[in-house]
Design a protein around this motif. Structure first.
Motif, PDB file in Angstrom:
ATOM      1  N   ASP A 129     -17.984   3.372  -9.881  1.00  0.00           N
ATOM      2  CA  ASP A 129     -19.001   3.561  -8.853  1.00  0.00           C
ATOM      3  C   ASP A 129     -19.688   2.211  -8.649  1.00  0.00           C
ATOM      4  O   ASP A 129     -20.481   1.769  -9.479  1.00  0.00           O
ATOM      5  CB  ASP A 129     -20.023   4.622  -9.277  1.00  0.00           C
ATOM      6  CG  ASP A 129     -20.990   4.982  -8.154  1.00  0.00           C
ATOM      7  OD1 ASP A 129     -21.171   4.146  -7.243  1.00  0.00           O
ATOM      8  OD2 ASP A 129     -21.576   6.072  -8.192  1.00  0.00           O
ATOM      9  N   SER A 131     -21.968   1.320  -6.744  1.00  0.00           N
ATOM     10  CA  SER A 131     -23.426   1.366  -6.639  1.00  0.00           C
ATOM     11  C   SER A 131     -24.073   1.264  -8.012  1.00  0.00           C
ATOM     12  O   SER A 131     -25.242   0.889  -8.138  1.00  0.00           O
ATOM     13  CB  SER A 131     -23.875   2.652  -5.939  1.00  0.00           C
ATOM     14  OG  SER A 131     -23.636   3.797  -6.743  1.00  0.00           O
ATOM     15  N   GLU A 132     -23.322   1.586  -9.064  1.00  0.00           N
ATOM     16  CA  GLU A 132     -23.806   1.457 -10.441  1.00  0.00           C
ATOM     17  C   GLU A 132     -23.483   0.086 -11.033  1.00  0.00           C
ATOM     18  O   GLU A 132     -24.292  -0.489 -11.765  1.00  0.00           O
ATOM     19  CB  GLU A 132     -23.180   2.541 -11.329  1.00  0.00           C
ATOM     20  CG  GLU A 132     -23.557   3.959 -10.957  1.00  0.00           C
ATOM     21  CD  GLU A 132     -24.931   4.345 -11.496  1.00  0.00           C
ATOM     22  OE1 GLU A 132     -25.521   3.542 -12.240  1.00  0.00           O
ATOM     23  OE2 GLU A 132     -25.400   5.445 -11.145  1.00  0.00           O
ATOM     24  N   GLY A 134     -22.314  -2.788  -9.257  1.00  0.00           N
ATOM     25  CA  GLY A 134     -22.310  -3.964  -8.401  1.00  0.00           C
ATOM     26  C   GLY A 134     -20.872  -4.431  -8.232  1.00  0.00           C
ATOM     27  O   GLY A 134     -19.921  -3.767  -8.675  1.00  0.00           O
ATOM     28  N   GLY A 172     -18.810  -3.256  -2.901  1.00  0.00           N
ATOM     29  CA  GLY A 172     -19.230  -2.026  -2.253  1.00  0.00           C
ATOM     30  C   GLY A 172     -19.977  -2.275  -0.954  1.00  0.00           C
ATOM     31  O   GLY A 172     -20.290  -3.426  -0.605  1.00  0.00           O
ATOM     32  N   GLN A 175     -23.004  -4.975  -0.309  1.00  0.00           N
ATOM     33  CA  GLN A 175     -23.219  -5.803  -1.495  1.00  0.00           C
ATOM     34  C   GLN A 175     -22.906  -7.274  -1.217  1.00  0.00           C
ATOM     35  O   GLN A 175     -21.971  -7.592  -0.477  1.00  0.00           O
ATOM     36  CB  GLN A 175     -22.368  -5.298  -2.671  1.00  0.00           C
ATOM     37  CG  GLN A 175     -22.799  -3.932  -3.175  1.00  0.00           C
ATOM     38  CD  GLN A 175     -21.954  -3.419  -4.325  1.00  0.00           C
ATOM     39  OE1 GLN A 175     -20.845  -3.911  -4.578  1.00  0.00           O
ATOM     40  NE2 GLN A 175     -22.455  -2.415  -5.027  1.00  0.00           N
ATOM     41  N   THR A 190     -16.718   2.542   0.659  1.00  0.00           N
ATOM     42  CA  THR A 190     -17.403   3.545  -0.160  1.00  0.00           C
ATOM     43  C   THR A 190     -17.766   2.922  -1.504  1.00  0.00           C
ATOM     44  O   THR A 190     -17.121   1.975  -1.952  1.00  0.00           O
ATOM     45  CB  THR A 190     -16.534   4.788  -0.399  1.00  0.00           C
ATOM     46  OG1 THR A 190     -15.361   4.412  -1.155  1.00  0.00           O
ATOM     47  CG2 THR A 190     -16.110   5.432   0.911  1.00  0.00           C
ATOM     48  N   ASN A 191     -18.784   3.483  -2.142  1.00  0.00           N
ATOM     49  CA  ASN A 191     -19.190   2.978  -3.449  1.00  0.00           C
ATOM     50  C   ASN A 191     -18.194   3.353  -4.534  1.00  0.00           C
ATOM     51  O   ASN A 191     -17.961   2.602  -5.462  1.00  0.00           O
ATOM     52  CB  ASN A 191     -20.576   3.519  -3.824  1.00  0.00           C
ATOM     53  CG  ASN A 191     -21.686   2.876  -3.015  1.00  0.00           C
ATOM     54  OD1 ASN A 191     -21.752   1.651  -2.906  1.00  0.00           O
ATOM     55  ND2 ASN A 191     -22.552   3.694  -2.430  1.00  0.00           N
ATOM     56  N   GLN A 192     -17.657   4.530  -4.413  1.00  0.00           N
ATOM     57  CA  GLN A 192     -16.733   4.977  -5.446  1.00  0.00           C
ATOM     58  C   GLN A 192     -15.311   4.543  -5.127  1.00  0.00           C
ATOM     59  O   GLN A 192     -14.838   4.689  -3.988  1.00  0.00           O
ATOM     60  CB  GLN A 192     -16.787   6.492  -5.591  1.00  0.00           C
ATOM     61  CG  GLN A 192     -16.142   6.958  -6.894  1.00  0.00           C
ATOM     62  CD  GLN A 192     -16.356   8.439  -7.123  1.00  0.00           C
ATOM     63  OE1 GLN A 192     -15.413   9.214  -7.076  1.00  0.00           O
ATOM     64  NE2 GLN A 192     -17.591   8.822  -7.366  1.00  0.00           N
ATOM     65  N   ASN A 262     -24.768   9.633  -2.044  1.00  0.00           N
ATOM     66  CA  ASN A 262     -24.393   8.371  -2.686  1.00  0.00           C
ATOM     67  C   ASN A 262     -23.701   7.380  -1.764  1.00  0.00           C
ATOM     68  O   ASN A 262     -23.599   6.203  -2.095  1.00  0.00           O
ATOM     69  CB  ASN A 262     -23.479   8.661  -3.889  1.00  0.00           C
ATOM     70  CG  ASN A 262     -23.266   7.442  -4.768  1.00  0.00           C
ATOM     71  OD1 ASN A 262     -24.218   6.760  -5.151  1.00  0.00           O
ATOM     72  ND2 ASN A 262     -22.010   7.140  -5.092  1.00  0.00           N
ATOM     73  N   GLU A 263     -23.218   7.843  -0.614  1.00  0.00           N
ATOM     74  CA  GLU A 263     -22.369   6.995   0.215  1.00  0.00           C
ATOM     75  C   GLU A 263     -22.940   6.810   1.625  1.00  0.00           C
ATOM     76  O   GLU A 263     -23.651   7.685   2.133  1.00  0.00           O
ATOM     77  CB  GLU A 263     -20.968   7.614   0.339  1.00  0.00           C
ATOM     78  CG  GLU A 263     -20.244   7.817  -0.986  1.00  0.00           C
ATOM     79  CD  GLU A 263     -19.685   6.530  -1.575  1.00  0.00           C
ATOM     80  OE1 GLU A 263     -19.874   5.452  -0.971  1.00  0.00           O
ATOM     81  OE2 GLU A 263     -19.056   6.621  -2.639  1.00  0.00           O
TER      82      GLU A 263
END
Length: 499
Positions: A129, A131-132, A134, A172, A175, A190-192, A262-263
């Motif tokens: 992920d 977002s967790e 970077g 992500g 970023q 997407t973050n994931q 989350n996205e």
């Protein structure tokens, strides 16, 4: 009198016209102002031309039910991917925010939790992920491997397997990253993300490749931590944990809500977000559905899952550009003409995306490349030669003709219908392949395979055990598919029920 007569005739003609129009619409009862129309949803009632309150209530509920069912199909790939992430955390006893680990899944027990996994080759896999973490660095080793990185919609963002060593930086949405990064920058929408590869060779060099990848946060680039590899071995507590098998009931919508929160929203999905809002899922707000919304969501996901299985297991050329292998082989292309990038110039694929991600996980360009001797090919069979389900309490045979068109190797794998995971049985065997030591060939190079609760006498090495009360399906995989496959000149046989 003449004028009155003509007026009456005109009114009579008008009335006949109205009655004819109502008849064409399926309406009856015009004289007293109460009309009805027969539709595929049943009878709809009107007062003159105005729909009644009762019929409007019925239709508005049907609108919500239809949208919940279609949302189930729309969300299929990302629910599978998010479920994979959540399941990995559960399997490896991780906490949200922990540094991602790299899992090694190999063999009958090791690949079991993964939806339609291949037992023949090991998986080196990680879910991240961004977002967790970077921006995230992944160093791919040189060697004979095949894999891909997917975003949360299971769309490929990087093909893995050039044979050369590669340094990748996954970034992500929104970023920042150094523009002089020494390697390839992979921008994910997407973050994931998920990345994995399979080692195709055998021997000492192949063994090293299983754990040759390194990965770390970009923020740790000056002092990268040692990679933590986890060789997965199932525990008793893992019995109900599956990777990428979409959950049923409200759990499905909880995963959808997790994604929404989350996205970032893709522009192509704006209407779907509007439908979700009506059903209680909205970005930035807690998911607390009303009793009515919960009722709709539960009914919608049940119907949606049935629709997804109908698409996946009964492909037709009317809905898919390429679906059936040969004219009457009983085998279907698993990807059914899907382009893994999904978004084409004039439309985005939804039938293909839904069907594939109901029964499988991850896509790559290598799965559809028509370059003989390279990549891989998948065809599936879901019914026997008579068009009936493959039932665990019955016995079946499959005759594989000589010289299957695979430059590397071929395999047949059996999956349960409920979770689309490799079949579990007493003999701990869910697949047979050209690499299987137990496989006995016929004198002409063909092979007869057997499926059922008990092995035919003397055929144990060519047998996969099934379970009474558990239906299943199977895949034929060709690694390095050859021209006969692309031309569909290699004959595939239907699965015959033993009389």
């Amino acid at each position: 009198m003449i004028k009155t007569h003509y007026a009456k005739l005109a009114l009579s003609a008008f009335a006949v016209s109205i009655l004819a129009s109502c008849a064409n619409l399926g309406m009856t009862g015009v004289a007293d102002g109460n009309n009805s129309e027969q539709t595929y949803l049943g009878q709809i009632n009107y007062q003159d031309q105005t729909i009644t309150k009762a019929s409007a209530k019925k239709l508005n509920r049907e609108i919500d039910l239809q949208r919940a069912s279609q949302l189930t199909l729309w969300a299929m790939p990302m629910v599978g991917m998010y479920q994979s992430y959540n399941s990995t955390i559960a399997l490896f006893d991780l906490q949200e925010g922990d540094a991602p680990i790299i899992g090694l899944h190999e063999g009958y027990d090791g690949v079991y939790p993964f939806l339609t996994a291949n037992v023949t080759t090991p998986y080196t896999i990680s879910l991240v992920d961004l977002s967790e973490t970077g921006p995230y660095v992944v160093n791919i080793p040189a060697g004979s491997i095949f894999g891909v990185a997917n975003n949360a919609w299971q769309e490929p963002i990087k093909e893995i397997g050039s044979g050369n060593k590669e340094t990748l930086l996954f970034v992500g949405p929104g970023q920042e990253y150094p523009k002089d990064f020494d390697g390839e920058v992979i921008q994910s929408d997407t973050n994931q993300i998920l990345y994995f590869y399979r080692v195709l060779g055998v021997g000492a060099e192949a063994e090293k490749l299983k754990t040759a990848v390194t990965a770390y946060k970009l923020s740790d680039v000056a002092n990268p931590p040692q990679v933590k590899f986890v060789i997965y071995k199932p525990k008793a507590s893992d019995a109900d944990v599956t990777i990428a098998t979409q959950p049923r009931g409200m759990a499905y919508w909880e995963v959808v809500n997790q994604y929404i929160q989350n996205e970032p929203m893709a522009d192509r999905d704006r209407f779907f977000y509007a439908w979700l809002k009506d059903l209680g899922i909205e970005k930035g707000k807690a998911f607390n559905p009303t009793p009515y919304q919960k009722e709709i969501l539960l009914e919608g996901v049940n119907t949606g899952m049935a629709m997804a299985q109908s698409l996946a297991f009964n492909k037709t050329k009317k809905k898919f550009s390429s679906s059936l292998y040969g004219s009457d082989s009983g085998w279907e292309g698993v990807l059914a003409g899907m382009d893994p990038k999904i978004d084409l110039d004039t439309y985005s694929m939804i039938n293909e995306r839904t069907a594939y991600t109901y029964e499988a996980v991850t896509t790559s360009a290598g799965m559809i490349v028509e370059n003989p001797g390279h990549g891989s090919a998948y065809i599936g069979s879901y019914y026997d030669a008579d068009g009936n389900a493959l039932m665990g309490g019955k016995n079946y045979t499959l005759h594989i003709e000589p010289n299957p068109p695979a430059a590397n190797f071929w395999s047949i794998t059996v999956y349960d219908i409920k979770n689309r995971l490799i079949i579990r049985n007493e003999i701990k065997r869910s697949d047979l392949s050209s690499r299987s030591e137990s496989l006995v060939m016929n004198s002409d190079g063909s092979v007869d395979l057997y499926f059922g609760p008990e092995a035919p006498e003397g055929k144990e090495g060519n047998w996969i055990q099934s379970n009474d009360g558990e239906s299943y399906f199977m895949y034929l995989r060709l690694y390095g598919p050859e021209q006969e496959y692309f031309d569909q000149t290699y004959p595939m046989n239907k699965i015959d029920k033993t009389k």
